[in-house]
Design a protein around this motif. Structure first.
Motif, PDB file in Angstrom:
ATOM      1  N   LEU A  92       0.823  -1.210   0.000  1.00 36.23           N
ATOM      2  CA  LEU A  92       0.000   0.000   0.000  1.00 36.23           C
ATOM      3  C   LEU A  92       0.859   1.262   0.000  1.00 36.23           C
ATOM      4  N   THR A  93       1.934   1.237   0.788  1.00 38.49           N
ATOM      5  CA  THR A  93       2.802   2.411   0.883  1.00 38.49           C
ATOM      6  C   THR A  93       3.467   2.717  -0.453  1.00 38.49           C
ATOM      7  N   ILE A  94       3.975   1.686  -1.124  1.00 31.88           N
ATOM      8  CA  ILE A  94       4.623   1.904  -2.424  1.00 31.88           C
ATOM      9  C   ILE A  94       3.633   2.473  -3.426  1.00 31.88           C
ATOM     10  N   GLU A  95       2.433   1.912  -3.459  1.00 28.03           N
ATOM     11  CA  GLU A  95       1.436   2.375  -4.433  1.00 28.03           C
ATOM     12  C   GLU A  95       1.028   3.816  -4.158  1.00 28.03           C
ATOM     13  N   ARG A  96       0.757   4.143  -2.908  1.00 30.11           N
ATOM     14  CA  ARG A  96       0.233   5.482  -2.597  1.00 30.11           C
ATOM     15  C   ARG A  96       1.311   6.557  -2.595  1.00 30.11           C
ATOM     16  N   ALA A  97       2.501   6.223  -2.086  1.00 31.68           N
ATOM     17  CA  ALA A  97       3.527   7.251  -1.925  1.00 31.68           C
ATOM     18  C   ALA A  97       4.368   7.451  -3.170  1.00 31.68           C
ATOM     19  N   VAL A  98       4.498   6.413  -4.001  1.00 29.15           N
ATOM     20  CA  VAL A  98       5.416   6.501  -5.140  1.00 29.15           C
ATOM     21  C   VAL A  98       4.690   6.410  -6.471  1.00 29.15           C
ATOM     22  N   LEU A  99       3.901   5.349  -6.661  1.00 29.35           N
ATOM     23  CA  LEU A  99       3.320   5.113  -7.985  1.00 29.35           C
ATOM     24  C   LEU A  99       2.118   5.987  -8.286  1.00 29.35           C
ATOM     25  N   ARG A 100       1.256   6.234  -7.304  1.00 30.21           N
ATOM     26  CA  ARG A 100       0.061   7.015  -7.586  1.00 30.21           C
ATOM     27  C   ARG A 100       0.384   8.442  -8.034  1.00 30.21           C
ATOM     28  N   PRO A 101       1.364   9.121  -7.406  1.00 32.64           N
ATOM     29  CA  PRO A 101       1.699  10.465  -7.901  1.00 32.64           C
ATOM     30  C   PRO A 101       2.292  10.469  -9.307  1.00 32.64           C
ATOM     31  N   LEU A 102       2.740   9.308  -9.796  1.00 37.30           N
ATOM     32  CA  LEU A 102       3.377   9.237 -11.111  1.00 37.30           C
ATOM     33  C   LEU A 102       2.469   8.656 -12.186  1.00 37.30           C
ATOM     34  N   VAL A 103       1.175   8.596 -11.902  1.00 32.56           N
ATOM     35  CA  VAL A 103       0.222   8.078 -12.892  1.00 32.56           C
ATOM     36  C   VAL A 103       0.304   8.912 -14.173  1.00 32.56           C
ATOM     37  N   ASN A 104       0.255   8.227 -15.308  1.00 32.30           N
ATOM     38  CA  ASN A 104       0.307   8.839 -16.642  1.00 32.30           C
ATOM     39  C   ASN A 104       1.699   9.321 -17.033  1.00 32.30           C
TER      40      ASN A 104
ATOM     41  N   TRP B  24      -5.509  -0.565  -8.146  1.00 35.48           N
ATOM     42  CA  TRP B  24      -4.049  -0.540  -8.123  1.00 35.48           C
ATOM     43  C   TRP B  24      -3.514  -0.857  -6.730  1.00 35.48           C
ATOM     44  N   ALA B  25      -4.174  -0.326  -5.697  1.00 35.40           N
ATOM     45  CA  ALA B  25      -3.758  -0.628  -4.327  1.00 35.40           C
ATOM     46  C   ALA B  25      -3.913  -2.123  -4.033  1.00 35.40           C
ATOM     47  N   ALA B  26      -5.020  -2.710  -4.492  1.00 30.87           N
ATOM     48  CA  ALA B  26      -5.267  -4.130  -4.251  1.00 30.87           C
ATOM     49  C   ALA B  26      -4.234  -5.002  -4.948  1.00 30.87           C
ATOM     50  N   VAL B  27      -3.840  -4.618  -6.164  1.00 29.96           N
ATOM     51  CA  VAL B  27      -2.894  -5.447  -6.899  1.00 29.96           C
ATOM     52  C   VAL B  27      -1.498  -5.338  -6.289  1.00 29.96           C
ATOM     53  N   TRP B  28      -1.147  -4.198  -5.714  1.00 28.64           N
ATOM     54  CA  TRP B  28       0.132  -4.082  -5.018  1.00 28.64           C
ATOM     55  C   TRP B  28       0.130  -4.916  -3.744  1.00 28.64           C
ATOM     56  N   ILE B  29      -1.016  -4.993  -3.079  1.00 25.39           N
ATOM     57  CA  ILE B  29      -1.135  -5.870  -1.909  1.00 25.39           C
ATOM     58  C   ILE B  29      -0.935  -7.324  -2.330  1.00 25.39           C
ATOM     59  N   ALA B  30      -1.584  -7.713  -3.433  1.00 24.28           N
ATOM     60  CA  ALA B  30      -1.428  -9.080  -3.941  1.00 24.28           C
ATOM     61  C   ALA B  30       0.026  -9.367  -4.298  1.00 24.28           C
ATOM     62  N   SER B  31       0.700  -8.380  -4.872  1.00 24.80           N
ATOM     63  CA  SER B  31       2.111  -8.557  -5.209  1.00 24.80           C
ATOM     64  C   SER B  31       2.952  -8.744  -3.954  1.00 24.80           C
ATOM     65  N   GLY B  32       2.606  -8.028  -2.884  1.00 19.75           N
ATOM     66  CA  GLY B  32       3.318  -8.197  -1.621  1.00 19.75           C
ATOM     67  C   GLY B  32       3.125  -9.586  -1.037  1.00 19.75           C
ATOM     68  N   ILE B  33       1.921 -10.128  -1.168  1.00 17.65           N
ATOM     69  CA  ILE B  33       1.642 -11.483  -0.666  1.00 17.65           C
ATOM     70  C   ILE B  33       2.433 -12.513  -1.462  1.00 17.65           C
ATOM     71  N   VAL B  34       2.483 -12.347  -2.784  1.00 14.68           N
ATOM     72  CA  VAL B  34       3.275 -13.249  -3.616  1.00 14.68           C
ATOM     73  C   VAL B  34       4.749 -13.161  -3.227  1.00 14.68           C
ATOM     74  N   ALA B  35       5.228 -11.943  -2.959  1.00 18.65           N
ATOM     75  CA  ALA B  35       6.622 -11.769  -2.534  1.00 18.65           C
ATOM     76  C   ALA B  35       6.891 -12.482  -1.218  1.00 18.65           C
ATOM     77  N   LEU B  36       5.915 -12.500  -0.315  1.00 11.71           N
ATOM     78  CA  LEU B  36       6.076 -13.205   0.960  1.00 11.71           C
ATOM     79  C   LEU B  36       6.256 -14.705   0.736  1.00 11.71           C
ATOM     80  N   VAL B  37       5.373 -15.306  -0.044  1.00 13.46           N
ATOM     81  CA  VAL B  37       5.458 -16.745  -0.287  1.00 13.46           C
ATOM     82  C   VAL B  37       6.763 -17.091  -1.007  1.00 13.46           C
TER      83      VAL B  37
END
Length: 297
Positions: free
Chosen positions: A80-92, A192-205
């Motif tokens: 969530l932090t990566i998506e909101r703090a870094v990627l969301r401000p860089l949309v488009n 986008w926030a949900a998919v970054w969460i899913a990516s974090g879960i995959v990274a954990l496994v």
């Protein structure tokens, strides 16, 4: 079964089992790229961060289940932090800008992990013995079987999620056409926030499996380099492609190391997949299952 054939099958099975773990790492890339077009080079750092968090908790006496749940919460927060703090401000912004942003995030995560836990190597024991077992005359590692089963289960869950859940269908809609998805009322920031969460879960496994195999150390983040040929072969936007290409890469590496290594020299397992990926790029740049982009001018 003759000894030569049994040995061939043994090498092939070992390669396929390794390929499942490669596919799991590649799926972390696919999840992000499929919905937002971002090549998330921070996936390796996220994998390392998850493994370090988990092993640090267990070394402090936290039970396995408690450490897993706590690490899961940390990875959800990190995504969530990566998506909101870094990627969301860089949309488009141009893709190269987003790629460089994820590269910067990777170094920040690795630096923060080094400050928090140091640089020493940690052993990670998942309670699975690595001794081989005999299956119809073929010896297979117990840990490889366990890792492949876990990775396969993760892949199956993600596939069912994308196909049958409303959120998964929303992911697919955004991947197919973001503007059309936005016009139908889908809230892209939430997706986008949900998919970054899913990516974090995959990274954990993936982090737990690779950490148990290689040890939890900072070179663990370089596992993502193994995923790049998988992405090239399978396509950057296809989960099925990541699975099939992971199996291909794993099999090619093991067979090449055993049967070509004595003639070419050691170390072929480390680079043969990149040669195969480079050759495949010349024939089909979009990958086996990737969607070809068509631009009208």
């Amino acid at each position: 079964m003759s000894p030569d054939l049994a040995f061939l099958v043994e090498v092939l099975v070992g390669g396929l089992l390794s390929g499942v773990m490669y596919a799991l790492v590649a799926i972390g890339f696919v999840l992000i790229y499929k919905t937002s077009g971002v090549l998330n080079f921070a996936q390796g750092a996220m994998l390392l961060f998850a493994a370090l968090t988990f092993v640090s908790l267990t070394e402090r006496g936290v039970p396995f289940a408690g450490a897993f749940v706590a690490t899961l919460g940390v990875m959800v927060l990190l995504g969530l932090t990566i998506e909101r703090a870094v990627l969301r401000p860089l949309v488009n912004q141009p893709p190269i800008t987003l790629f460089m942003a994820t590269l910067g995030v990777a170094y920040v995560i690795e630096g923060a992990a080094q400050l928090a836990w140091g640089t020493q190597v940690h052993g990670l024991d998942l309670g699975i013995d690595d001794t081989p077992i005999d299956i119809a005359g073929v010896f297979v590692s117990r840990f490889d079987l366990f890792a492949a089963a876990v990775a396969g289960l993760m892949v199956a869950v993600l596939s069912l999620f994308f196909r049958y859940t409303r959120t998964g269908l929303a992911f697919r809609a955004v991947a197919d056409d973001p503007l059309a998805a936005l016009n139908t009322g889908l809230r892209l920031p939430r997706i986008w926030a949900a998919v970054w969460i899913a990516s974090g879960i995959v990274a954990l496994v993936a982090g737990l499996l690779w950490g148990a195999r290689l040890g939890v150390q900072f070179s663990l983040s370089l596992v993502v380099l193994k995923a790049l040929p998988v992405l090239v072969l399978g396509g950057f936007d296809s989960i099925l492609g990541a699975i099939v290409a992971g199996l291909i890469v794993g099999a090619v590496e093991k067979l090449s190391e055993v049967y070509l290594g004595p003639f070419i020299g050691g170390g072929i397992e480390g680079w043969i997949a990149y040669v195969a990926a480079l050759g495949f790029l010349l024939v089909r740049p979009s990958g086996l299952f990737g969607v070809r982009s068509v631009e009208r001018v």
